[in-house]
Design a protein around this motif. Sequence first.
Motif, PDB file in Angstrom:
ATOM      1  N   ALA A 170       0.831  -1.211   0.000  1.00 43.82           N
ATOM      2  CA  ALA A 170       0.000   0.000   0.000  1.00 43.82           C
ATOM      3  C   ALA A 170       0.861   1.254   0.000  1.00 43.82           C
ATOM      4  O   ALA A 170       0.585   2.217  -0.732  1.00 43.82           O
ATOM      5  CB  ALA A 170      -0.933  -0.009   1.210  1.00 43.82           C
ATOM      6  N   VAL A 171       1.927   1.273   0.807  1.00 46.78           N
ATOM      7  CA  VAL A 171       2.823   2.427   0.845  1.00 46.78           C
ATOM      8  C   VAL A 171       3.530   2.590  -0.497  1.00 46.78           C
ATOM      9  O   VAL A 171       3.668   3.712  -1.024  1.00 46.78           O
ATOM     10  CB  VAL A 171       3.851   2.266   1.988  1.00 46.78           C
ATOM     11  CG1 VAL A 171       4.879   3.391   1.945  1.00 46.78           C
ATOM     12  CG2 VAL A 171       3.140   2.254   3.335  1.00 46.78           C
ATOM     13  N   LEU A 172       3.973   1.482  -1.076  1.00 47.70           N
ATOM     14  CA  LEU A 172       4.629   1.531  -2.389  1.00 47.70           C
ATOM     15  C   LEU A 172       3.713   2.139  -3.443  1.00 47.70           C
ATOM     16  O   LEU A 172       4.115   3.034  -4.204  1.00 47.70           O
ATOM     17  CB  LEU A 172       5.046   0.119  -2.801  1.00 47.70           C
ATOM     18  CG  LEU A 172       5.462  -0.082  -4.266  1.00 47.70           C
ATOM     19  CD1 LEU A 172       6.709   0.717  -4.589  1.00 47.70           C
ATOM     20  CD2 LEU A 172       5.681  -1.563  -4.562  1.00 47.70           C
ATOM     21  N   MET A 173       2.476   1.684  -3.492  1.00 48.67           N
ATOM     22  CA  MET A 173       1.564   2.174  -4.513  1.00 48.67           C
ATOM     23  C   MET A 173       1.117   3.612  -4.248  1.00 48.67           C
ATOM     24  O   MET A 173       0.751   4.333  -5.176  1.00 48.67           O
ATOM     25  CB  MET A 173       0.357   1.248  -4.624  1.00 48.67           C
ATOM     26  CG  MET A 173       0.710  -0.173  -5.059  1.00 48.67           C
ATOM     27  SD  MET A 173       1.807  -0.245  -6.510  1.00 48.67           S
ATOM     28  CE  MET A 173       0.719   0.424  -7.774  1.00 48.67           C
ATOM     29  N   ALA A 174       1.162   4.037  -2.997  1.00 51.33           N
ATOM     30  CA  ALA A 174       0.910   5.451  -2.702  1.00 51.33           C
ATOM     31  C   ALA A 174       1.995   6.317  -3.341  1.00 51.33           C
ATOM     32  O   ALA A 174       1.707   7.352  -3.957  1.00 51.33           O
ATOM     33  CB  ALA A 174       0.863   5.668  -1.191  1.00 51.33           C
ATOM     34  N   GLY A 175       3.254   5.912  -3.182  1.00 50.79           N
ATOM     35  CA  GLY A 175       4.346   6.636  -3.831  1.00 50.79           C
ATOM     36  C   GLY A 175       4.220   6.611  -5.338  1.00 50.79           C
ATOM     37  O   GLY A 175       4.458   7.621  -6.019  1.00 50.79           O
ATOM     38  N   GLU A 176       3.840   5.465  -5.900  1.00 47.83           N
ATOM     39  CA  GLU A 176       3.650   5.365  -7.351  1.00 47.83           C
ATOM     40  C   GLU A 176       2.529   6.299  -7.821  1.00 47.83           C
ATOM     41  O   GLU A 176       2.614   6.885  -8.901  1.00 47.83           O
ATOM     42  CB  GLU A 176       3.312   3.921  -7.720  1.00 47.83           C
ATOM     43  CG  GLU A 176       4.477   2.958  -7.618  1.00 47.83           C
ATOM     44  CD  GLU A 176       5.486   3.149  -8.728  1.00 47.83           C
ATOM     45  OE1 GLU A 176       5.084   3.449  -9.862  1.00 47.83           O
ATOM     46  OE2 GLU A 176       6.694   2.995  -8.452  1.00 47.83           O
ATOM     47  N   GLY A 177       1.476   6.420  -7.002  1.00 48.50           N
ATOM     48  CA  GLY A 177       0.389   7.318  -7.374  1.00 48.50           C
ATOM     49  C   GLY A 177       0.836   8.762  -7.491  1.00 48.50           C
ATOM     50  O   GLY A 177       0.448   9.476  -8.425  1.00 48.50           O
ATOM     51  N   GLY A 178       1.678   9.210  -6.548  1.00 47.50           N
ATOM     52  CA  GLY A 178       2.193  10.574  -6.630  1.00 47.50           C
ATOM     53  C   GLY A 178       3.042  10.794  -7.868  1.00 47.50           C
ATOM     54  O   GLY A 178       2.925  11.831  -8.550  1.00 47.50           O
ATOM     55  N   MET A 179       3.896   9.837  -8.202  1.00 47.55           N
ATOM     56  CA  MET A 179       4.734   9.975  -9.396  1.00 47.55           C
ATOM     57  C   MET A 179       3.896   9.946 -10.669  1.00 47.55           C
ATOM     58  O   MET A 179       4.231  10.612 -11.656  1.00 47.55           O
ATOM     59  CB  MET A 179       5.783   8.868  -9.428  1.00 47.55           C
ATOM     60  CG  MET A 179       6.875   9.032  -8.394  1.00 47.55           C
ATOM     61  SD  MET A 179       8.254   7.882  -8.654  1.00 47.55           S
ATOM     62  CE  MET A 179       7.467   6.315  -8.256  1.00 47.55           C
TER      63      MET A 179
END
Length: 412
Positions: free
Chosen positions: A323-332
């Motif tokens: 979930a944390v990984l995909m949160a970062g991916e969402g911002g990028m």
Amino acid sequence: MRSRVGPRHARQPVPTLLRGIYLPRSMDAGAFAMTTYGIPLLVLATTNSASLTGLAFALEWVPRLGAFAVAGAMVDRHGTARVLRMASMLRAAVVVAAALALPRMEAGLATTVAVMLLAASTGVLTEFSYIAAETAGGIASRQAGDRAHRVQSVLLGIDQVGTLAGPAVAGLLLERTGAAGMLVTIAVFSLLACALAPRQYATRAETPLPVLAGLRTGWTTLRALPALGWLVCGLTLSNLAVGLLQAAAPVIVVKEFGHSSADVGLIWSVAAVASLLTVAVCRRAIDRWGLWPVGALSATVAASACLAVSLTHTYTAYLVLIAVLMAGEGGMTVVLRTLRSHLIPQQVFGATLSTTILLLLLPFPLAGVLVATVPAALLGHVITACAVLQALGLLTAFARLRTLPGLRARLA
């Protein structure tokens, strides 16, 4: 939205963002998410083979990459509405045919071949519909001017809502109703996307390029835009780690952690919630601090989480870190979509968009091959290596973006 495609098309009513962009995109996002995350689960449930699950993931993505060579040029030539309708209708027909055929087949070679063909064909059709919807969103962003990131945030939010519901619904339907229930639901979303696409969905090029020239044109355009090129390069390396985690998730969660297919879907649904919240925050953060700080922070979060995933051995920790990984991916992703909507010329937007997405998705079939060939006991080491590569790629990309001349005002 105002059309620029000539007198005959200008007399047609022009849809609002909600009717012309957001609703068709929502239906297509639902079908996209259920196809992407549900088909590998179907393969695992049908074959009970980790290697075939990884191979199916690769087969799902390889035809998609081939589709990108022509999809953008087809959109530039025929318009987004026609491509979206045709791809959605064909996808519905394919999954309905599979839903009718699979229950009548005995377990064995025929069933394995059928689900592999299903993965390949739905992969192609899904990418054609996605390129059509994404091109329309890019045009809407361009027309929004300085508020382009707000349109892109809504579009990314729609994608994340689809990713939130799609994997969980696919896993639950597969567990409770079997393949038929999941495939029929994909068909319903596809038909709704086809029906909701309005007559004037978005503009099309006045002088479209030949279909096979689209990829070459997109590559030439991308090389002339170094900011976009560096960002795409960094995200391509990042996607190798993300793709590996997606391909390995059914194997890790079901085989190693002993959980169900519904729990695999739950991981990506929770990840979608985290990404959706990040997108909402990023929209306001970009207004205040600019694209580059938000993108750099998102890259740091994504790389750190991916490095930690390979060290975890419990389902709960795995879920939280994904979930944390995909949160970062969402911002990028918000940064990428905003930047390309500003930089890519409208007359070659479809072709260039196809090229950038093609590059971003190249790691996914490679990830499937890795899962198919690497023993499950060694997957953690492979994930660690890909996480290191991801961190180095993102660091280089954002460092280069910060120093490119002429971009400080846009990225600051």
